[in-house]
Design a protein around this motif. Sequence first.
Motif, PDB file in Angstrom:
ATOM      1  N   CYS A  17      20.866  47.072  35.297  1.00 17.19           N
ATOM      2  CA  CYS A  17      20.284  47.571  36.538  1.00 17.19           C
ATOM      3  C   CYS A  17      21.009  47.015  37.760  1.00 17.19           C
ATOM      4  CB  CYS A  17      18.819  47.197  36.619  1.00 17.19           C
ATOM      5  SG  CYS A  17      17.794  48.126  35.464  1.00 17.19           S
ATOM      6  N   ALA A  18      21.074  47.846  38.783  1.00 14.00           N
ATOM      7  CA  ALA A  18      21.694  47.444  40.044  1.00 14.00           C
ATOM      8  C   ALA A  18      20.818  46.414  40.749  1.00 14.00           C
ATOM      9  CB  ALA A  18      21.889  48.666  40.938  1.00 14.00           C
ATOM     10  N   LYS A  19      21.451  45.389  41.307  1.00 12.76           N
ATOM     11  CA  LYS A  19      20.741  44.355  42.052  1.00 12.76           C
ATOM     12  C   LYS A  19      20.550  44.795  43.494  1.00 12.76           C
ATOM     13  CE  LYS A  19      22.735  40.339  39.697  1.00 12.76           C
ATOM     14  NZ  LYS A  19      23.584  39.137  39.914  1.00 12.76           N
ATOM     15  N   ALA A  20      19.555  44.219  44.125  1.00 14.56           N
ATOM     16  CA  ALA A  20      19.387  44.426  45.565  1.00 14.56           C
ATOM     17  C   ALA A  20      20.558  43.754  46.286  1.00 14.56           C
ATOM     18  CB  ALA A  20      18.069  43.824  46.028  1.00 14.56           C
ATOM     19  N   PRO A  21      21.064  44.342  47.364  1.00 19.73           N
ATOM     20  CA  PRO A  21      22.218  43.765  48.061  1.00 19.73           C
ATOM     21  C   PRO A  21      22.005  42.310  48.489  1.00 19.73           C
ATOM     22  CG  PRO A  21      21.668  45.912  48.969  1.00 19.73           C
ATOM     23  CD  PRO A  21      20.603  45.574  47.978  1.00 19.73           C
ATOM     24  N   SER A  22      20.797  41.984  48.882  1.00 22.44           N
ATOM     25  CA  SER A  22      20.519  40.620  49.347  1.00 22.44           C
ATOM     26  C   SER A  22      20.606  39.589  48.234  1.00 22.44           C
ATOM     27  CB  SER A  22      19.136  40.564  49.998  1.00 22.44           C
ATOM     28  OG  SER A  22      18.146  40.928  49.057  1.00 22.44           O
ATOM     29  N   SER A  23      20.515  40.024  46.989  1.00 24.17           N
ATOM     30  CA  SER A  23      20.571  39.076  45.875  1.00 24.17           C
ATOM     31  C   SER A  23      21.970  38.936  45.276  1.00 24.17           C
ATOM     32  CB  SER A  23      19.571  39.484  44.781  1.00 24.17           C
ATOM     33  OG  SER A  23      19.973  40.695  44.176  1.00 24.17           O
ATOM     34  N   ILE A  24      22.949  39.599  45.869  1.00 23.81           N
ATOM     35  CA  ILE A  24      24.327  39.522  45.385  1.00 23.81           C
ATOM     36  C   ILE A  24      25.039  38.380  46.100  1.00 23.81           C
ATOM     37  CG2 ILE A  24      26.530  40.731  45.204  1.00 23.81           C
ATOM     38  CD1 ILE A  24      24.911  43.358  45.115  1.00 23.81           C
ATOM     39  N   ALA A  25      25.567  37.451  45.326  1.00 23.11           N
ATOM     40  CA  ALA A  25      26.266  36.291  45.893  1.00 23.11           C
ATOM     41  C   ALA A  25      27.682  36.673  46.316  1.00 23.11           C
ATOM     42  CB  ALA A  25      26.322  35.171  44.862  1.00 23.11           C
ATOM     43  N   ALA A  26      28.182  35.964  47.298  1.00 24.60           N
ATOM     44  CA  ALA A  26      29.550  36.186  47.786  1.00 24.60           C
ATOM     45  C   ALA A  26      30.554  35.686  46.751  1.00 24.60           C
ATOM     46  CB  ALA A  26      29.757  35.449  49.097  1.00 24.60           C
ATOM     47  N   ALA A  27      31.625  36.430  46.587  1.00 25.17           N
ATOM     48  CA  ALA A  27      32.723  35.998  45.726  1.00 25.17           C
ATOM     49  C   ALA A  27      33.546  34.958  46.481  1.00 25.17           C
ATOM     50  CB  ALA A  27      33.600  37.193  45.360  1.00 25.17           C
ATOM     51  N   ASN A  28      34.261  34.128  45.737  1.00 18.52           N
ATOM     52  CA  ASN A  28      35.154  33.158  46.380  1.00 18.52           C
ATOM     53  C   ASN A  28      36.383  33.880  46.893  1.00 18.52           C
ATOM     54  OD1 ASN A  28      33.687  30.819  46.055  1.00 18.52           O
ATOM     55  ND2 ASN A  28      34.534  30.373  44.050  1.00 18.52           N
ATOM     56  N   VAL A  29      36.615  33.796  48.182  1.00 15.68           N
ATOM     57  CA  VAL A  29      37.785  34.399  48.818  1.00 15.68           C
ATOM     58  C   VAL A  29      38.498  33.292  49.590  1.00 15.68           C
ATOM     59  CG1 VAL A  29      38.587  36.079  50.529  1.00 15.68           C
ATOM     60  CG2 VAL A  29      36.721  36.679  48.977  1.00 15.68           C
ATOM     61  N   SER A  30      39.780  33.172  49.386  1.00 14.06           N
ATOM     62  CA  SER A  30      40.570  32.139  50.044  1.00 14.06           C
ATOM     63  C   SER A  30      40.708  32.419  51.534  1.00 14.06           C
ATOM     64  CB  SER A  30      41.962  32.069  49.410  1.00 14.06           C
ATOM     65  OG  SER A  30      42.776  31.163  50.114  1.00 14.06           O
ATOM     66  N   VAL A  31      40.654  31.356  52.312  1.00 14.03           N
ATOM     67  CA  VAL A  31      40.829  31.485  53.759  1.00 14.03           C
ATOM     68  C   VAL A  31      42.303  31.566  54.128  1.00 14.03           C
ATOM     69  CG1 VAL A  31      38.677  30.287  54.279  1.00 14.03           C
ATOM     70  CG2 VAL A  31      40.802  28.986  54.159  1.00 14.03           C
ATOM     71  N   THR A  32      43.184  31.283  53.193  1.00 15.11           N
ATOM     72  CA  THR A  32      44.623  31.205  53.463  1.00 15.11           C
ATOM     73  C   THR A  32      45.160  32.455  54.150  1.00 15.11           C
ATOM     74  OG1 THR A  32      44.872  29.782  51.535  1.00 15.11           O
ATOM     75  CG2 THR A  32      46.877  30.777  52.405  1.00 15.11           C
ATOM     76  N   GLY A  33      44.754  33.619  53.701  1.00 21.12           N
ATOM     77  CA  GLY A  33      45.259  34.857  54.277  1.00 21.12           C
ATOM     78  C   GLY A  33      44.827  35.088  55.715  1.00 21.12           C
ATOM     79  N   TYR A  34      43.772  34.423  56.147  1.00 21.24           N
ATOM     80  CA  TYR A  34      43.236  34.634  57.492  1.00 21.24           C
ATOM     81  C   TYR A  34      43.640  33.543  58.482  1.00 21.24           C
ATOM     82  CZ  TYR A  34      40.196  38.073  55.245  1.00 21.24           C
ATOM     83  OH  TYR A  34      39.709  39.149  54.541  1.00 21.24           O
ATOM     84  N   GLN A  35      44.204  32.454  58.028  1.00 15.19           N
ATOM     85  CA  GLN A  35      44.470  31.313  58.909  1.00 15.19           C
ATOM     86  C   GLN A  35      45.487  31.611  60.010  1.00 15.19           C
ATOM     87  OE1 GLN A  35      45.259  28.276  55.962  1.00 15.19           O
ATOM     88  NE2 GLN A  35      43.172  27.478  56.187  1.00 15.19           N
ATOM     89  N   ALA A  36      46.402  32.505  59.770  1.00 11.41           N
ATOM     90  CA  ALA A  36      47.421  32.831  60.779  1.00 11.41           C
ATOM     91  C   ALA A  36      46.929  33.871  61.782  1.00 11.41           C
ATOM     92  CB  ALA A  36      48.699  33.325  60.093  1.00 11.41           C
ATOM     93  N   TRP A  37      45.760  34.412  61.579  1.00 12.12           N
ATOM     94  CA  TRP A  37      45.242  35.458  62.448  1.00 12.12           C
ATOM     95  C   TRP A  37      44.705  34.878  63.747  1.00 12.12           C
ATOM     96  CZ3 TRP A  37      42.330  39.952  59.635  1.00 12.12           C
ATOM     97  CH2 TRP A  37      43.123  40.424  58.577  1.00 12.12           C
TER      98      TRP A  37
END
Length: 111
Positions: A17-37
């Motif tokens: 079954c599909a989860k409610a959006p609020s119960s979905i945890a964030a995936a780990n995403v590296s900050v490296t790609g955004y640091q130069a922005w």
Amino acid sequence: MKRIIVAAAACMLAAGCAKAPSSIAAANVSVTGYQAWSCDQLANENAKISTSLDSLSATQSQAATGDAFGVFLVGLPVASMTGGDREGEIARIKGEKAAIYQVQTSKKCIG
């Protein structure tokens, strides 16, 4: 109404079954790609991601509701079975928002 609540509870117990959006945890995403922005680039990307998250969350909410009704009516999470579940995409986008927020905070782009 009681039947809908029971169907929703049964759906939550079912693996597909599909989860409610609020119960979905964030995936780990590296900050490296955004640091130069720049702060402006981070703010613009955050706005785009927020729009995408809102849209995906609406789709996910419909899938969760559809699964609850599907389990109630036919015993199957129909919305998830037909590709309506967007859990992975929501987790990724939440992770990107968290990474952007972390970089914005470290650069003092936001309060």
